[in-house]
Scaffold this active site. Structure first.
Site, PDB file in Angstrom:
ATOM      1  N   ARG A 197       2.375  -1.500  -6.344  1.00 29.96           N
ATOM      2  CA  ARG A 197       2.332  -0.273  -7.131  1.00 29.96           C
ATOM      3  C   ARG A 197       3.580   0.588  -6.969  1.00 29.96           C
ATOM      4  NH1 ARG A 197      -0.402   3.726  -9.461  1.00 29.96           N
ATOM      5  NH2 ARG A 197      -0.494   5.712  -8.397  1.00 29.96           N
TER       6      ARG A 197
ATOM      7  N   TYR B  53     -11.242   4.265 -10.367  1.00 34.70           N
ATOM      8  CA  TYR B  53     -10.880   4.890  -9.086  1.00 34.70           C
ATOM      9  C   TYR B  53     -10.815   6.411  -9.161  1.00 34.70           C
ATOM     10  CZ  TYR B  53      -8.491   0.310  -8.532  1.00 34.70           C
ATOM     11  OH  TYR B  53      -8.148  -1.008  -8.486  1.00 34.70           O
TER      12      TYR B  53
ATOM     13  N   GLU C 178       4.982  -6.237   1.362  1.00 32.46           N
ATOM     14  CA  GLU C 178       4.660  -6.695  -0.005  1.00 32.46           C
ATOM     15  C   GLU C 178       4.174  -5.530  -0.877  1.00 32.46           C
ATOM     16  OE1 GLU C 178       1.819  -9.831   0.898  1.00 32.46           O
ATOM     17  OE2 GLU C 178       0.241  -8.326   1.113  1.00 32.46           O
ATOM     18  N   PRO C 179       5.107  -4.637  -1.242  1.00 27.50           N
ATOM     19  CA  PRO C 179       4.723  -3.516  -2.099  1.00 27.50           C
ATOM     20  C   PRO C 179       4.475  -3.950  -3.542  1.00 27.50           C
ATOM     21  CG  PRO C 179       7.084  -3.522  -1.756  1.00 27.50           C
ATOM     22  CD  PRO C 179       6.539  -4.631  -0.901  1.00 27.50           C
TER      23      PRO C 179
ATOM     24  N   GLY D  81       0.812  -1.223   0.000  1.00 24.20           N
ATOM     25  CA  GLY D  81       0.000   0.000   0.000  1.00 24.20           C
ATOM     26  C   GLY D  81       0.836   1.259   0.000  1.00 24.20           C
TER      27      GLY D  81
ATOM     28  N   CYS E 278     -17.143   2.505 -26.242  1.00 20.34           N
ATOM     29  CA  CYS E 278     -18.525   2.990 -26.181  1.00 20.34           C
ATOM     30  C   CYS E 278     -19.030   3.043 -24.745  1.00 20.34           C
ATOM     31  CB  CYS E 278     -19.415   2.119 -27.059  1.00 20.34           C
ATOM     32  SG  CYS E 278     -18.963   2.314 -28.776  1.00 20.34           S
ATOM     33  N   GLU E 279     -18.467   3.930 -23.986  1.00 22.93           N
ATOM     34  CA  GLU E 279     -18.860   4.185 -22.603  1.00 22.93           C
ATOM     35  C   GLU E 279     -18.588   5.658 -22.319  1.00 22.93           C
ATOM     36  OE1 GLU E 279     -19.942   2.218 -20.071  1.00 22.93           O
ATOM     37  OE2 GLU E 279     -19.860   0.321 -21.173  1.00 22.93           O
TER      38      GLU E 279
END
Ligand code: ADP
Ligand code: ASP
Ligand code: MG
Length: 866
Positions: free
Chosen positions: A750, A790, A747-748, A711, A817-818
Site C-alpha cells: 500500500r 474497513y 515487502e511494502p 504494513g 443495491c446495498e
C-alpha cells in the site's frame, strides 16, 4: 485625521487584553492600533485589561504571607516593574499611578487587621488591574487616542448567591449583567474610548471583590452584556481556541467557528484561553465573542456565536485539567440509606466547593473538584474531609488530571474511539464520566501522564477520523503551521490537483475510471530505497497489479512478492527474468504450490500442513517460513494478520516441527518471515519484528534472511502524521547492528501505490432525506470496497468545482443495491450537480484489484499517467 464624533447610539465593542498582551510596550502599541481601528469603524470601545502577566501571582503572594518585610519587598518590586514599563512606553509615570502604587504599599504594610482577611486580600489583588488600566489610559491618551478610565466596580455589581460561602463571595464573585441603557447613555456622554479593569467588581456592601483567577474574560463578557455590545473580543497570546492546548500539542488545530455550547464545554474542561464563566452572560443577548492574538492580529482567530451549524459529528477538542482532586467516599450499603447522598453533598456546600464529575457504585461515590471552579487549597479540602469523615470513609486522591474529549453527539462517535480507549487501558484510570448533555467524555488519570499522552491522543483522534480535520469550515491550520515553531512539515500537495485538467478530460471520455500517477509511485520507491539497512525490497503486488506499476517499481530496483498463481503469471509476463520474486500464498492448494514451484520464485510456507502432507514437492528447494509472532497490528481489525484471531502464519510453537519436516523432505529453510498487519505508523514496530525473528533464527542455524513484512502506513486524514522514514532507518540500523548476520527484506504494498491512484466518478443524483443529503455517483463499492470493508477514509473532492467553497455536507454513495455502498460519510463539498466529476483520493492501493462485478455494473478502467 481624527474621525467625526460618534452618535449616542453607536455600537459598542468590548476588547479584553490578557496579561501578556499588556506586559510590554510593543503590545501596548498593538492595543493602541487595534482600539483606534475599532473606533474608526464607528464603534465605541471599551478596553478591559488584566494585570501585567505574573502580577496577580505576586499580589496573591503578598496577600498570603505573614512577614511584613517580605510584603513590602514584593510591593516595591511591583512598583519597579510598572515604572520600567512606563519607561519603555516613553511615558512619565502618571501621578495617579504613583498614588495607586502608594496605596498598594500601604495595604501591604498594614496587613489585614483593619479590613478583615478576605476583603484585604481582594483589595490587594485588585491592584494588578487598577495599575494596568491606569497605565493604559495614560499611554493611549498620550498617543492621541483620548481614553477615559472607568472603575469597573462602578458597573459590575456582585450578587451574593445562597450557595456561596464568604470566601467564594469575595474571591470568586458572580455578577448579573443585563443590558443597562442608562449606563450606555451615561458613558456615551463621557467619551468614545474607555479602559477598565478585568477581574474586579463591587459587592452589595460596597467592598471590592474578585471574579476568580482568569476572571478578566468574564469581566469583558459582563460588560458585553451590560452594553449589549456588537461583539466581545478576547485578545490573548494565541490566535484562538485550538483543538488542544497548543503549548502541549503543537499539531493542535485552530477551531474557526464554535457555538456557545461547544465553546463552553471546551473552556470548562480545561482550555484556559477562555474563562469558563465568560460565555453564559453573552448567550442570552446573543453577543458574539472573538478570540484573537494581540501579537498577530492578522490571524483569523475563533468566532463563538449562537449558530449551531450543520456539520460532521466530530470531536472538537481534547482538553486536560491538572490539579484535580478526587474525593472517594465509602459507606457500607449506601443505597439503602435514605439521604446518604444529601448528607454527603451538604458538606460540599458548607465548604463552598463545587463538584464537577461524579461516579457511583453500591458502596462508593467518587467526585472530582476542579480548581478553576473552586478556591481549592489544602485547608479547604482538609476541612471538607474532616466533616465527611463523620458520615463515611473518605479518601482524597491528588494530584489527578482530567482528560476530556469534547464534541457534539459524543455517543455516536464511540465506535471511532477504540484506539483511544486502548491507550487509556494502559493507564490507571480513576474515574470515567460521560456528560449527560452528550458533549463530552472524561477520563481522570494520574497527573504525571498527561503531557506525554496528550499529543498522542490528538494524533490518534485524527487518524481514527474522530477529529474531522477534513472539515475546513471548522478546523483551521495547526498551531505549528501558524507559529512555525518547528521546521514545518508541509503537507505534500496531492499530484491530482496539478493534473486536474487532464483528469477532467479523462472523466469526460469515460467514467468511472482509475488513474495512476507513476511519478508518485517512483517517489515512494526512492524514499524506501534510502533505507540503507534493507537488503531487498519486495513490492507486494496484491496492492495493485497494473503492469506499468510493476515495471516502474522494478526499474526502481524493487523485487516483487505474489500471493497467487494469477499474480505470479502477471509478474512473470511483465518483468525481466532477473527480478527476484517471492511467493507467499495462504491456505494454498497443492496446485497453487506446484504453480509456484514451476517458477523461479522463492516460496514462503505459512502452515505446517503442506510439509506434513506433500513435503516431497519442496525437495531441493529453498523455503521461507512465515511465523505468527502472536499479535497483530493495523488500522482495522480486518487488516491485522497476526495472533490467534488471524489465519496467517505458523504459530511459534509449531516452528520446530515445521523445520524438522522441511529438513526431512530435503528442503532448505533459508528465511523467516512475519507480517503483522497494515497501516502501521510507528517505526519501532519493524525493529521489534526483526529482533524477534532474529532471536528465533539464531536457534535454527540455516537461516540467512529475515523478511520483516510490510504494513507501512499511509496517513489518510489531513494533519495525520506520516510514517517517519528517517526514524525507521535508525530503528533498522540499530537492530541490524545487533544481528548483522542476516539479510533484511521488506515487502511494502500500500505504501508504494496508495497516493498514486485516484478513482474518478460522475455525479448521478442528489437526494435529501430530512437533514441528510446523499450525493450519488456512478460507481461505489463495486470499484472501491475499502470504505465498506474497513471503514477506510478516502479524501473526496469535487474536481469540477475545486475552487468553489465547500458548503454542502454529503453522504457520497454509489449505485449498488446495498446500504453499505458508501464511499464517504459527512463530506463537505461544494454544492454539486449532475455530471460533476468526483475524485476519490488515495485509491491506488486495494482499489481496482479488489473491485467486483457485483450488480453486473461495468468495471472502472485503468489509465496510467507516466
Ligand atoms: P490571557 O492572559 O491572555 O488571559 P491565558 O494564559 O489565560 O491568556 O490563556 C491563553 C492560553 O491558554 C494559551 O497561551 C494556551 O497556553 C492556553 N490554552 C489551553 N488550552 C487551549 C486551547 N484549547 N486553545 C488555545 N489555548 C489554550
Ligand atoms: N489578573 C487575574 C488573574 O491573573 C485575571 C485575569 O488575568 O484574567 O487571574
Ligand atoms: Mg486568561
Amino acid at each position: 485625521m481624527f474621525p467625526a464624533p460618534l452618535p449616542a447610539d453607536a455600537p459598542w465593542i468590548v476588547m479584553k487584553f490578557g496579561g501578556t498582551s499588556v506586559a510590554t510596550a510593543p503590545r501596548w502599541r498593538n492595543i493602541l492600533e487595534l482600539a483606534a481601528s475599532r473606533r474608526a469603524e464607528g464603534a465605541r470601545v471599551l478596553i478591559v485589561v488584566s494585570a501585567l502577566s505574573g502580577v496577580t501571582d505576586t499580589l496573591k503572594h503578598i496577600a498570603s504571607q505573614g512577614d511584613v518585610g517580605d510584603r513590602a519587598a514584593q510591593a516595591k518590586a511591583l512598583r519597579e516593574r510598572h515604572h520600567a514599563l512606563c519607561d519603555d512606553m516613553q511615558l512619565d509615570v502618571p501621578a495617579n499611578l504613583h498614588a495607586r502604587l502608594d496605596d498598594l504599599a500601604t495595604l501591604a504594610a498594614d496587613g489585614y487587621a483593619e479590613l478583615g482577611e478576605l476583603p484585604w486580600s481582594a483589595q490587594v489583588q485588585a491592584h494588578g488591574e487598577l495599575l494596568s488600566s491606569t497605565l493604559g489610559a495614560a499611554f493611549l491618551t498620550a498617543q492621541g487616542l483620548p481614553t477615559a478610565w472607568l472603575d469597573a466596580r462602578e458597573c459590575l455589581h456582585a450578587v451574593a448567591l445562597p450557595n456561596q460561602n464568604e470566601r467564594t463571595r469575595v474571591l470568586s464573585a458572580m455578577v448579573e449583567a443585563r443590558h443597562d441603557r442608562t449606563l450606555c447613555a451615561r458613558l456615551a456622554e463621557l467619551g468614545e474610548v474607555f479602559i477598565t479593569q478585568g477581574f474586579i467588581a463591587r459587592d452589595e456592601e460596597g467592598r471590592t471583590v474578585l471574579l476568580g483567577r482568569g476572571g478578566s474574560d468574564t469581566s469583558a463578557a459582563y460588560f458585553g452584556a451590560l452594553l449589549h455590545a456588537a461583539r466581545v473580543e478576547i485578545w490573548t497570546d494565541v490566535a484562538g481556541m485550538f483543538s488542544a492546548n497548543p503549548r502541549q500539542v503543537a499539531g493542535a488545530r485552530l477551531l474557526q467557528k464554535l457555538d456557545y455550547e461547544e465553546a463552553q464545554e471546551i473552556a470548562s474542561t480545561g482550555a484556559k484561553v477562555l474563562h469558563p464563566r465568560c460565555l453564559s452572560p453573552l448567550r442570552e443577548p446573543r453577543v458574539p465573542l472573538l478570540i484573537k492574538d494581540t501579537n498577530r492580529p492578522e490571524l483569523d482567530g475563533t468566532v463563538i456565536g449562537p449558530e449551531v451549524r450543520e456539520q460532521a459529528p466530530s470531536i472538537k477538542a481534547i482538553s486536560a485539567r491538572k490539579n484535580i482532586t478526587l474525593v472517594a467516599m465509602e459507606s457500607v450499603g449506601m443505597w439503602q440509606q435514605v439521604g446518604f447522598l444529601a448528607d454527603v453533598f451538604a458538606n460540599f456546600k458548607k465548604h463552598g466547593l463545587s463538584v464537577d464529575l461524579i461516579s457511583s457504585a453500591e458502596t462508593n461515590v467518587t467526585v472530582s473538584l476542579d480548581p478553576t471552579e473552586n478556591l481549592l487549597d489544602s485547608d479547604a479540602v482538609a476541612a471538607l474531609a474532616a466533616d465527611l469523615a463523620k458520615v463515611c470513609r473518605v479518601k482524597v486522591i491528588a494530584p489527578c488530571a482530567a482528560i476530556t474529549l469534547v464534541g457534539r453527539g459524543m455517543r455516536s462517535m464511540l465506535h471511532k474511539l477504540s484506539a483511544v480507549l486502548a491507550e487509556f487501558g494502559q493507564l490507571r484510570v480513576h474515574l470515567i464520566s460521560q456528560s449527560s448533555n452528550n458533549l463530552n467524555i472524561t477520563f481522570v488519570v494520574d497527573e504525571d501522564v498527561v503531557d506525554d499522552i496528550l499529543p498522542r491522543l490528538h494524533d490518534m483522534l485524527i487518524g481514527a477520523g474522530a477529529l474531522r480535520t477534513d472539515d475546513s469550515l471548522l478546523f483551521g491550520p495547526a498551531w505549528q503551521t501558524l507559529y512555525g515553531t518547528v521546521a514545518e512539515v508541509k503537507p505534500v500537495r496531492a499530484w491530482w490537483r496539478d493534473e486536474r485538467d487532464t483528469l477532467l478530460k479523462l472523466a469526460a471520455e469515460r467514467s468511472p475510471r482509475y488513474v495512476y500517477h507513476l511519478p508518485t509511485v517512483r517517489g515512494q520507491a526512492r524514499k524506501l530505497k534510502a533505507l540503507a539497512s534493507v537488503d531487498r525490497l519486495h513490492y507486494a503486488v496484491k496492492a495493485n497489479t497494473h503492469p506499468s506499476i510493476l515495471k516502474a517499481l522494478v526499474e526502481e530496483g524493487f523485487a516483487l512478492e505474489c500471493v497467487s498463481p494469477g499474480e505470479l503469471a502477471v509478474v512473470m509476463a511483465t518483468v525481466p527474468q532477473t527480478t527476484p520474486v517471492l511467493y507467499t500464498p495462504n491456505f494454498a492448494s497443492r496446485a497453487d504450490f506446484a504453480a509456484g514451484l514451476a517458477t523461479r520464485a522463492t516460496i514462503t510456507i505459512d502452515a505446517v500442513f503442506p510439509l506434513e502432507h506433500y513435503a516431497a514437492m519442496f525437495a531441493g528447494r529453498e523455503l521461507m517460513l512465515r511465523i505468527d509472532l502472536g499479535r497483530g497490528l493495523g488500522h482495522h481489525e480486518k487488516v491485522k494478520t497476526g495472533g490467534i484471531g488471524s489465519k496467517f502464519g505458523i504459530p511459534i510453537e509449531q516452528l520446530d516441527g515445521a523445520l524438522r519436516l522441511a529438513r526431512e523432505a530435503g528442503a532448505r529453510v533459508i528465511g523467516l518471515h512475519a507480517h503483522l498487519g497494515s497501516g502501521i505508523l510507528d517505526a519501532a514496530h519493524w525493529g521489534e519484528v526483526y529482533g524477534q525473528l532474529a532471536a528465533l533464527a539464531e536457534r535454527v542455524g540455516s537461516i540467512t534472511v529475515l523478511n520483516i513484512g510490510g504494513g507501512l502506513g499511509v496517513p489518510s486524514h489531513p494533519g495525520e502524521p506520516s510514517l517517519d522514514v528517517d526514524a525507521l532507518a535508525q530503528v533498522l540500523a540499530q537492530v541490524r547492528a545487533s544481528y548483522p548476520q542476516f539479510s533484511l527484506w521488506m515487502e511494502p504494498g500500500r505504501y508504494m501505490v496508495a497516493d498514486a491512484g485516484v478513482l474518478l466518478a460522475r455525479v448521478n443524483q442528489d437526494k435529501g432525506k430530512g437533514t441528510v443529503r446523499y450525493l450519488g455517483v456512478d460507481t461505489g463499492m463495486n470499484s472501491l470496497i475499502r470504505p465498506a470493508l474497513y471503514d477506510a477514509w478516502h479524501d473526496i473532492a469535487n474536481l469540477t468545482r475545486l475552487e468553489e467553497p465547500a458548503t454542502a455536507m454529503y453522504q457520497i454513495v454509489g449505485p449498488i443495491c446495498e446500504s453499505g455502498d458508501i464511499l464517504g460519510e459527512d463530506r463537505r463539498l461544494p454544492e454539486s450537480k449532475e455530471g460533476d466529476v468526483i475524485l476519490v483520493a488515495q485509491a491506488g492501493a486495494y482499489g481496482a484489484v479488489m473491485s467486483s462485478r457485483y450488480n453486473l455494473r461495468d468495471d472502472a478502467d485503468e489509465v496510467v499517467l507516466p
